[in-house]
Design an enzyme around this catalytic site. Sequence first.
Site, PDB file in Angstrom:
ATOM      1  N   SER A 210      -0.611  -1.667  -3.281  1.00  0.00           N
ATOM      2  CA  SER A 210       0.328  -2.772  -3.087  1.00  0.00           C
ATOM      3  C   SER A 210      -0.082  -3.739  -1.972  1.00  0.00           C
ATOM      4  O   SER A 210       0.777  -4.297  -1.286  1.00  0.00           O
ATOM      5  CB  SER A 210       1.743  -2.234  -2.847  1.00  0.00           C
TER       6      SER A 210
ATOM      7  N   GLY B 271       0.806   0.008  -7.146  1.00  0.00           N
ATOM      8  CA  GLY B 271       1.626  -0.738  -8.105  1.00  0.00           C
ATOM      9  C   GLY B 271       3.121  -0.614  -7.898  1.00  0.00           C
ATOM     10  O   GLY B 271       3.905  -0.981  -8.775  1.00  0.00           O
TER      11      GLY B 271
ATOM     12  N   HIS C 262     -10.316   7.178  -9.227  1.00  0.00           N
ATOM     13  CA  HIS C 262      -9.039   6.465  -9.077  1.00  0.00           C
ATOM     14  C   HIS C 262      -7.898   7.396  -9.509  1.00  0.00           C
ATOM     15  O   HIS C 262      -8.050   8.189 -10.441  1.00  0.00           O
ATOM     16  CB  HIS C 262      -9.054   5.196  -9.929  1.00  0.00           C
TER      17      HIS C 262
ATOM     18  N   ASN D 212      -9.586  -4.383  -8.624  1.00  0.00           N
ATOM     19  CA  ASN D 212      -9.604  -3.433  -9.740  1.00  0.00           C
ATOM     20  C   ASN D 212      -8.730  -4.019 -10.844  1.00  0.00           C
ATOM     21  O   ASN D 212      -7.509  -3.986 -10.754  1.00  0.00           O
ATOM     22  CB  ASN D 212      -9.052  -2.074  -9.255  1.00  0.00           C
TER      23      ASN D 212
ATOM     24  N   GLU E 174      -6.072   5.473  -1.116  1.00  0.00           N
ATOM     25  CA  GLU E 174      -4.993   4.885  -1.901  1.00  0.00           C
ATOM     26  C   GLU E 174      -3.889   5.918  -2.108  1.00  0.00           C
ATOM     27  O   GLU E 174      -4.000   6.770  -3.022  1.00  0.00           O
ATOM     28  CB  GLU E 174      -5.506   4.453  -3.274  1.00  0.00           C
TER      29      GLU E 174
END
Length: 270
Positions: A228, A190, A106, A8, A184
């Site tokens: 991550s 991140g 997302h 992504n 996620e």
Amino acid sequence: MQAWVIGNWKQNPATSHDVDLLLNNLLTTIDAKEQANTERSSSRCQLMVAPSCIHLAAVSARLAGSSILSAAQDVSAHSASVGAYTGDCSAQQIADAGATWTILGHSERRQYHSESHDTLLQKVTHALTQGLGVVFCIGETQAQYDDKQTLDVIDTQLSVIKEVITTQPDLISSLSDRLIIAYEPVWAIGTGKVPTVSEVSQTHQHIKQTITGFAESLKVMSVLYGGSVNADNADSFAADPMIDGALVGGASLKVESFLAIANAFSRAKD
Ligand code: PEP
């Protein structure tokens, strides 16, 4: 079972020139490795990249004939084809640009664009009816994780899929090939923080059971982990039989780390 590793790219890279560099580097590195036969990168792992909408047609054209698929990061909720929806890109336009999949739901879209159940229901339906595959993202926030609400949150988010199946029963037969769930946790995206493999594994088991409860044919659907994932931790996620691949943000912007993750899944699922 084939694994999936999906990059992504979010709102990166900044220029078409940098997109070309990234893609050329990706394709030449894969070719070199396959010719040297050092790694079986493509055998058990399907790669996909999701550039930003402005780069989608060029990326899809460059990837045509390669083993890598292209995906959008979103589709319009308002219309599957055309209309007065300034700033939107429809599922039909995305398919016409050469993409075969789209990411939907997302957490950054849910957070910054307030995407609701009804919005996502429209988006998933439009994407599927235009022939796109859907990578549907779900996951809990840090506060929800701390409150042990992960499975409740996931059940609520998965109700979009249940409703798609109920309202569009003709889509069920093709859904196992055209729907991927990406779990996620928002707090892992991140941040460098990751849940344990065992936590992810249990959550994936719950997702698979829930989805199979919606339609038995979805028993074989892939469930990916995202948050991550990098070259160092990919092996541990790949080793778990409940984890069918990875949705990768930051590490997908470097060819070396993206392919290291792909190779981890390729080896583990061989
Ligand atoms: C993502 O945004 O889908 C993601 C998983 O990002 P990162 O890998 O950077 O955590």
